[in-house]
Design an enzyme around this catalytic site. Structure first.
Site, PDB file in Angstrom:
ATOM      1  N   ASP A  53      22.339  13.877   4.812  1.00 30.83           N
ATOM      2  CA  ASP A  53      22.983  13.930   3.522  1.00 30.83           C
ATOM      3  C   ASP A  53      22.138  13.424   2.397  1.00 30.83           C
ATOM      4  O   ASP A  53      22.239  12.154   2.219  1.00 30.83           O
ATOM      5  CB  ASP A  53      24.320  13.526   3.574  1.00 30.83           C
ATOM      6  CG  ASP A  53      25.140  13.680   2.281  1.00 30.83           C
ATOM      7  OD1 ASP A  53      24.739  14.334   1.189  1.00 30.83           O
ATOM      8  OD2 ASP A  53      26.434  13.104   2.073  1.00 30.83           O
ATOM      9  N   GLU A 132      -2.584  -5.924  -0.698  1.00 35.65           N
ATOM     10  CA  GLU A 132      -2.322  -7.614  -0.555  1.00 35.65           C
ATOM     11  C   GLU A 132      -1.028  -8.119  -0.566  1.00 35.65           C
ATOM     12  O   GLU A 132      -1.020  -8.676  -1.941  1.00 35.65           O
ATOM     13  CB  GLU A 132      -3.535  -8.243  -1.348  1.00 35.65           C
ATOM     14  CG  GLU A 132      -4.899  -7.865  -0.930  1.00 35.65           C
ATOM     15  CD  GLU A 132      -5.801  -8.613  -2.084  1.00 35.65           C
ATOM     16  OE1 GLU A 132      -5.533  -9.547  -2.791  1.00 35.65           O
ATOM     17  OE2 GLU A 132      -7.245  -8.210  -2.185  1.00 35.65           O
ATOM     18  N   GLU A 134       2.351 -10.162  -0.998  1.00 36.60           N
ATOM     19  CA  GLU A 134       2.825 -11.736  -0.653  1.00 36.60           C
ATOM     20  C   GLU A 134       4.125 -11.744  -0.654  1.00 36.60           C
ATOM     21  O   GLU A 134       4.884 -10.687  -0.981  1.00 36.60           O
ATOM     22  CB  GLU A 134       2.184 -12.347  -2.042  1.00 36.60           C
ATOM     23  CG  GLU A 134       0.564 -12.465  -1.907  1.00 36.60           C
ATOM     24  CD  GLU A 134       0.095 -12.892  -3.645  1.00 36.60           C
ATOM     25  OE1 GLU A 134      -0.870 -13.391  -3.611  1.00 36.60           O
ATOM     26  OE2 GLU A 134       1.028 -13.190  -4.432  1.00 36.60           O
ATOM     27  N   GLU A 189      -0.357 -18.852   0.719  1.00 39.93           N
ATOM     28  CA  GLU A 189      -0.691 -18.593  -0.595  1.00 39.93           C
ATOM     29  C   GLU A 189      -0.679 -19.937  -1.482  1.00 39.93           C
ATOM     30  O   GLU A 189      -0.437 -21.066  -1.160  1.00 39.93           O
ATOM     31  CB  GLU A 189       0.156 -17.375  -1.368  1.00 39.93           C
ATOM     32  CG  GLU A 189      -0.654 -16.076  -1.234  1.00 39.93           C
ATOM     33  CD  GLU A 189      -1.853 -16.237  -2.083  1.00 39.93           C
ATOM     34  OE1 GLU A 189      -1.772 -17.143  -3.105  1.00 39.93           O
ATOM     35  OE2 GLU A 189      -2.817 -15.453  -2.083  1.00 39.93           O
ATOM     36  N   GLU A 196       0.308 -14.730   2.705  1.00 43.88           N
ATOM     37  CA  GLU A 196      -0.241 -13.529   2.379  1.00 43.88           C
ATOM     38  C   GLU A 196      -1.093 -12.954   3.905  1.00 43.88           C
ATOM     39  O   GLU A 196      -1.292 -13.950   4.379  1.00 43.88           O
ATOM     40  CB  GLU A 196      -1.255 -13.436   1.246  1.00 43.88           C
ATOM     41  CG  GLU A 196      -2.000 -12.104   1.152  1.00 43.88           C
ATOM     42  CD  GLU A 196      -2.976 -12.135  -0.043  1.00 43.88           C
ATOM     43  OE1 GLU A 196      -4.091 -11.724   0.254  1.00 43.88           O
ATOM     44  OE2 GLU A 196      -2.449 -12.672  -0.938  1.00 43.88           O
ATOM     45  N   HIS A 245      -1.524  -6.677  -4.893  1.00 43.90           N
ATOM     46  CA  HIS A 245      -2.893  -6.223  -5.357  1.00 43.90           C
ATOM     47  C   HIS A 245      -3.142  -4.871  -4.525  1.00 43.90           C
ATOM     48  O   HIS A 245      -3.093  -4.983  -3.526  1.00 43.90           O
ATOM     49  CB  HIS A 245      -3.968  -7.258  -5.425  1.00 43.90           C
ATOM     50  CG  HIS A 245      -3.584  -8.469  -6.091  1.00 43.90           C
ATOM     51  ND1 HIS A 245      -4.402  -9.482  -5.869  1.00 43.90           N
ATOM     52  CD2 HIS A 245      -2.866  -8.631  -7.142  1.00 43.90           C
ATOM     53  CE1 HIS A 245      -3.992 -10.750  -6.751  1.00 43.90           C
ATOM     54  NE2 HIS A 245      -3.026 -10.310  -7.169  1.00 43.90           N
ATOM     55  N   ARG A 316     -10.245 -13.624 -12.654  1.00 46.03           N
ATOM     56  CA  ARG A 316      -8.901 -13.009 -12.249  1.00 46.03           C
ATOM     57  C   ARG A 316      -7.982 -12.932 -13.025  1.00 46.03           C
ATOM     58  O   ARG A 316      -6.879 -12.756 -12.723  1.00 46.03           O
ATOM     59  CB  ARG A 316      -8.713 -13.718 -10.702  1.00 46.03           C
ATOM     60  CG  ARG A 316      -9.522 -13.562  -9.498  1.00 46.03           C
ATOM     61  CD  ARG A 316      -9.149 -14.573  -8.585  1.00 46.03           C
ATOM     62  NE  ARG A 316      -9.254 -14.006  -7.140  1.00 46.03           N
ATOM     63  CZ  ARG A 316     -10.524 -14.048  -6.710  1.00 46.03           C
ATOM     64  NH1 ARG A 316     -11.543 -14.717  -7.624  1.00 46.03           N
ATOM     65  NH2 ARG A 316     -10.749 -13.347  -5.602  1.00 46.03           N
ATOM     66  N   GLU A 333      -9.516  -3.496  -8.108  1.00 47.10           N
ATOM     67  CA  GLU A 333      -8.583  -4.110  -7.590  1.00 47.10           C
ATOM     68  C   GLU A 333      -7.664  -4.187  -8.952  1.00 47.10           C
ATOM     69  O   GLU A 333      -7.759  -4.713  -9.912  1.00 47.10           O
ATOM     70  CB  GLU A 333      -8.983  -5.602  -7.445  1.00 47.10           C
ATOM     71  CG  GLU A 333      -7.768  -6.472  -7.061  1.00 47.10           C
ATOM     72  CD  GLU A 333      -7.837  -8.083  -6.496  1.00 47.10           C
ATOM     73  OE1 GLU A 333      -7.554  -8.404  -5.573  1.00 47.10           O
ATOM     74  OE2 GLU A 333      -8.901  -8.474  -7.523  1.00 47.10           O
ATOM     75  N   ARG A 335      -4.440  -5.426 -10.335  1.00 48.47           N
ATOM     76  CA  ARG A 335      -3.897  -6.709  -9.938  1.00 48.47           C
ATOM     77  C   ARG A 335      -2.274  -7.004 -10.532  1.00 48.47           C
ATOM     78  O   ARG A 335      -1.481  -7.970 -10.328  1.00 48.47           O
ATOM     79  CB  ARG A 335      -4.552  -8.013 -10.444  1.00 48.47           C
ATOM     80  CG  ARG A 335      -6.002  -8.036  -9.901  1.00 48.47           C
ATOM     81  CD  ARG A 335      -6.842  -9.286 -10.649  1.00 48.47           C
ATOM     82  NE  ARG A 335      -6.060 -10.506 -10.466  1.00 48.47           N
ATOM     83  CZ  ARG A 335      -5.950 -11.433  -9.462  1.00 48.47           C
ATOM     84  NH1 ARG A 335      -6.596 -10.945  -8.289  1.00 48.47           N
ATOM     85  NH2 ARG A 335      -5.350 -12.483  -9.474  1.00 48.47           N
TER      86      ARG A 335
END
Length: 444
Positions: A53, A132, A134, A189, A196, A245, A316, A333, A335
């Site tokens: 359904d 990646e 976490e 982490e 992670e 990421h 970063r 990447e 982020r």
């Protein structure tokens, strides 16, 4: 991706004493759903004749058009290693079809396949994703309910006895490996209680399937350790939140379309266009990649999550980072994505944004290699760095203004997603928080 035939599945099910079969799919919000049937129904299930359904599933259809079919992807066959006793439980991930025998436009997995076809029409053979994700591990109370009491006081790359989640994390890895995951790394982490586990990249569909399976395994194993695993983006104030990421790359056959050995930094022109598309549509896809009110508590300066739209190969702090690996490993990447996102929708949005950059040969701005968190607004504006949306409300507004990202979702998913999240924002903004009581009750 493994190539199972229906004969393989029936043989393995008998050899391994599989008694139940879960037909699994994801709703628009990314919540895993399943219909469990006894193994006696395996032929009907493999023929795609199991119905459910759809009106009961978030964002699917109205009650007057509710019948839907579960069509299994045989390559996703796996036996849950933690099930035994009187019989094991196996799983198949399914696409959703309507009664006319067509892929349902509200199925996130089928929608990603639609966007991948557009990619193939542009001459690319595959879009790979290395996620990646976490998560935090919290203690349960005496009734088995989650608390916000951390399980450890560990930090980045710590080990036992400081990292008390190490045994749980190791058991998660062992279960994942039993299910065919190729684990590349597992570690504590930055934040206390945060972990992670990285697994090898796969093609787009398989990688998103893996993310959903990963979440299920993490939560299941954590419970066995009397812990609660959460992928909530920002469960605690004052420490890092959970990110997911996305490391993405386009391929032409066996060649990475993002790599150019003759380029000064090894990036092809297609990659530059793709990156430019991501940056151009970043505000538009933020509601998809960061779909909760809570997501925006993570996207603030100072906690290793991006707040600004820029790219770099060195630091970063921007939204988009280019890891140093080249050749087949050349990738971008993204982020900003967090693990509350529906991976099928997030990847469809990112892919469509990048393809749009390639189609229109969008110019890539210069990289920002200094710490953007330490730049003033004037300095950011001088180099053309925009802010990401700071609330779910502003992210939904950006989505309403971005036709490309709407096209990545298709009209049905866009309409249902936007409506659901607008209700979520209205509910949140009308609540009175404990912070407001503490801040204002006495003073006013």
């Amino acid at each position: 991706m493994k190539n199972f035939t229906r004969e393989d599945i029936k043989r393995i099910a008998e050899e391994e004493n599989v008694r139940y079969l879960r037909l699994q799919f994801s709703d628009i919000l990314g919540t895993i759903k399943n219909v469990e049937v006894p193994i006696s129904q395996v032929d009907k299930a493999l023929d795609g004749e199991m119905m459910f359904d759809g009106s009961s599933i978030e964002g699917f259809v109205r009650i007057e058009e509710s019948d839907m079919y579960l069509v299994p992807d045989l390559s996703t066959w796996t036996i849950f290693p933690w099930t035994a006793g009187k019989g094991k439980v196996a799983r198949l991930i399914c696409d959703i079809y309507d009664v006319d025998g067509k892929p349902f436009e509200g199925d996130p997995r089928s929608n990603l396949k639609r966007v991948l076809k557009e990619m193939e029409e542009m001459g690319y053979s595959a879009f790979n994703l290395g996620p990646e994700p976490e998560f935090f591990l919290f203690k349960l109370d005496e009734k088995g309910n989650p608390t916000t009491e951390l399980n450890d006081q560990g930090g980045y790359f710590d080990l036992a006895p400081t990292d008390l989640g190490e045994n749980c994390r190791r058991d998660i890895v062992l279960e994942l490996e039993d299910m065919g995951f190729e684990i590349e790394a597992s570690h504590h982490e930055v934040a206390q209680g945060q972990h992670e586990i990285d697994f090898k990249y796969e093609d787009a569909i398989s990688a998103c399937d893996n993310i959903q399976t990963f979440k299920l395994v993490v939560k299941t194993v954590a419970r066995k350790h009397n812990l609660h695993a959460t992928f909530m983006p920002k469960p605690l104030y004052g420490i890092n939140g959970n990110g997911m990421h996305f490391n993405v790359s386009l391929f032409n056959g066996k060649e990475n379309a993002f790599y150019d050995e003759n380029d000064e930094i090894g990036l092809s022109q297609d990659m530059r266009y793709f990156m430019a598309g991501i940056l151009k549509h970043a505000r538009g896809f933020t509601a998809i990649c960061n779909p909760l009110v809570n997501s925006y508590k993570r996207l603030v300066p100072g906690y290793e999550a991006p707040s600004y739209i820029a790219w770099s190969g060195k630091n970063r702090s921007p939204l988009l980072r280019i890891p140093s690996s080249r050749g087949l490993s050349t990738r971008a990447e993204v982020r900003s994505v967090d693990p509350s996102a529906n991976p099928y929708l997030a990847l469809a949005a990112i892919l469509m944004a990048g393809l749009e950059g390639i189609k229109h040969r969008t110019d890539l701005p210069s990289p920002v290699n200094e710490n953007i968190y330490e730049m003033t607004r004037e300095q950011r504006e001088a180099v053309g760095v925009e802010d990401l949306p700071s609330t779910l409300y502003t992210a939904l507004k950006a989505l309403r203004e971005d036709k490309v990202i709407q096209d990545a979702l298709g009209p049905h998913i866009y309409r249902q997603f936007h409506g659901n999240k607008s209700v979520e924002w209205d509910m949140y903004r009308s609540q009175v928080s404990e912070w407001e009581i503490d801040q204002y009750l006495n003073q006013y």
